[in-house]
Design an enzyme around this catalytic site. Structure first.
Site, PDB file in Angstrom:
ATOM      1  N   ASN A  93      -8.310  -2.971  13.908  1.00  0.00           N
ATOM      2  CA  ASN A  93      -9.669  -3.243  13.448  1.00  0.00           C
ATOM      3  C   ASN A  93      -9.717  -4.421  12.474  1.00  0.00           C
ATOM      4  OD1 ASN A  93      -8.461  -2.175  11.195  1.00  0.00           O
ATOM      5  ND2 ASN A  93      -9.949  -0.535  10.869  1.00  0.00           N
TER       6      ASN A  93
ATOM      7  N   GLU B 186      -9.911  -1.862   4.895  1.00  0.00           N
ATOM      8  CA  GLU B 186     -10.604  -1.645   6.155  1.00  0.00           C
ATOM      9  C   GLU B 186     -11.847  -2.548   6.185  1.00  0.00           C
ATOM     10  OE1 GLU B 186      -8.964  -0.077   8.208  1.00  0.00           O
ATOM     11  OE2 GLU B 186      -8.107   1.801   7.467  1.00  0.00           O
TER      12      GLU B 186
ATOM     13  N   ASP C  99       0.829  -1.202   0.000  1.00  0.00           N
ATOM     14  CA  ASP C  99       0.000   0.000   0.000  1.00  0.00           C
ATOM     15  C   ASP C  99       0.867   1.256   0.000  1.00  0.00           C
ATOM     16  OD1 ASP C  99       0.895  -0.578   2.589  1.00  0.00           O
ATOM     17  OD2 ASP C  99      -1.101  -0.966   3.370  1.00  0.00           O
TER      18      ASP C  99
HETATM   19  C1  F6R Z   1       1.307  -1.728   6.259  1.00  0.00           C
HETATM   20  C2  F6R Z   1      -0.093  -2.095   6.275  1.00  0.00           C
HETATM   21  C3  F6R Z   1      -0.910  -2.104   7.509  1.00  0.00           C
HETATM   22  C4  F6R Z   1      -0.169  -2.536   8.762  1.00  0.00           C
HETATM   23  C5  F6R Z   1      -1.095  -2.529   9.970  1.00  0.00           C
HETATM   24  C6  F6R Z   1      -0.360  -2.842  11.256  1.00  0.00           C
HETATM   25  O1  F6R Z   1       1.853  -1.835   4.947  1.00  0.00           O
HETATM   26  O2  F6R Z   1      -0.591  -2.371   5.238  1.00  0.00           O
HETATM   27  O3  F6R Z   1      -2.017  -2.952   7.307  1.00  0.00           O
HETATM   28  O4  F6R Z   1       0.357  -3.821   8.580  1.00  0.00           O
HETATM   29  O5  F6R Z   1      -1.708  -1.292  10.083  1.00  0.00           O
HETATM   30  O6  F6R Z   1       0.553  -1.807  11.495  1.00  0.00           O
HETATM   31  P1  F6R Z   1       1.575  -1.878  12.712  1.00  0.00           P
HETATM   32  O7  F6R Z   1       2.529  -2.963  12.397  1.00  0.00           O
HETATM   33  O8  F6R Z   1       2.228  -0.527  12.734  1.00  0.00           O
HETATM   34  O9  F6R Z   1       0.764  -2.161  13.936  1.00  0.00           O
END
Ligand code: F6R
Length: 255
Positions: free
Chosen positions: A138, A145, A69
């Site tokens: 979430n 999402e 992303d």
């Molecule tokens: C990152 C991504 C997100 C993270 C998720 C967890 O490329 O796509 O889905 O993997 O938000 O983030 P952390 O590891 O910071 O808790």
């Protein structure tokens, strides 16, 4: 369930196991297409991979990298972009050439065309050999999402409030972008293998919903249950919401 669960003793061991699993893929196929997640969780895994590389135990220089992303409107040379994160923590330390793979350009003039270009790029690479993913509080996967389409392709997505709150530290003094480019769940599930890492009790609910609950659009990561080859590495805190059934997957053999 096709998910292999590994319970590590602590977050350091999560990184150790995840790095070993990624290194195993690259050692077997030096030009593997590797999808790298951003965020806080994989940082320790990237540090461990860097140690392996510096010790001469891993040569990742032929890896073809890809990303999950990118923030919309944030160019790759902005240190807050995911491309800059990947350069800092993965590509430069491991001497991986980004031009060998395909990343997302958050500053593309036509974001929808950029998503299509990215999808074509993944196809041209022959698909992703291993995709590293984290999980949002979430249950989001990449920036899919809750209620994202189960078969969705790379697209522009509005970020949930919890996601923007969690990522606020990356944008001190500025609002977190409202929109992002993200691989769709359908795109992610086409990776030949998926490695999910999660640490800390903030992830316990999402991990339990993803692995123990039904496959449900309310928890995008529950779609992983449909994939034939997923390995999940958790520390005790992230695993603390799992039932005995969820923990029952046991220790797998080599990947
Ligand atoms: C990152 C991504 C997100 C993270 C998720 C967890 O490329 O796509 O889905 O993997 O938000 O983030 P952390 O590891 O910071 O808790």
């Amino acid at each position: 369930m096709s998910v292999e669960l590994l319970l590590a003793q602590d977050a350091a061991e999560v990184a150790e196991i995840a790095a070993a699993a990624l290194a195993e893929v690259v050692q077997a196929k030096p030009d593997a297409v590797v999808g790298f997640a951003t965020g806080g969780t994989p940082l320790a895994t990237y540090r461990r991979l860097t140690e392996l590389s510096m010790a001469g135990e891993l040569d990742a220089s032929n890896v073809r990298p890809t990303a999950l992303d990118e923030y919309l409107g944030v160019p790759g040379d902005d240190p807050r972009s995911f491309r800059a994160y990947l350069r800092r923590h993965v590509l430069d330390p491991l001497r991986v050439h980004e031009d060998r793979g395909v990343l997302l350009d958050g500053a593309a003039a036509d974001p929808i065309a950029e998503c299509e270009r990215f999808e074509r790029g993944l196809t041209a690479l022959g698909g992703v050999d291993v995709q590293l993913v984290g999980i949002g509080r979430n249950g989001h996967l990449a920036f899919n999402e809750p209620w994202a389409a189960a078969a969705g392709r790379t697209h522009v997505r509005a970020l949930a409030k919890t996601t923007r709150d969690d990522n606020a530290g990356d944008f001190p003094g500025d609002p977190v972008p409202a929109l992002a480019l993200t691989q769709g769940l359908g795109t992610i599930l086409e990776a030949r293998t998926i490695l999910l890492v999660a640490t800390g009790d903030g992830k316990a609910g999402a991990v339990a919903a993803a692995l123990d609950g039904p496959i449900d659009l309310a928890c995008p990561a529950s779609q992983l249950q449909r994939h034939p080859r997923v390995r999940v590495v958790l520390d005790p805190e992230a695993a603390s919401g799992l039932s005995r059934r969820g923990r029952g997957a046991g220790i797998p053999s080599a990947w």
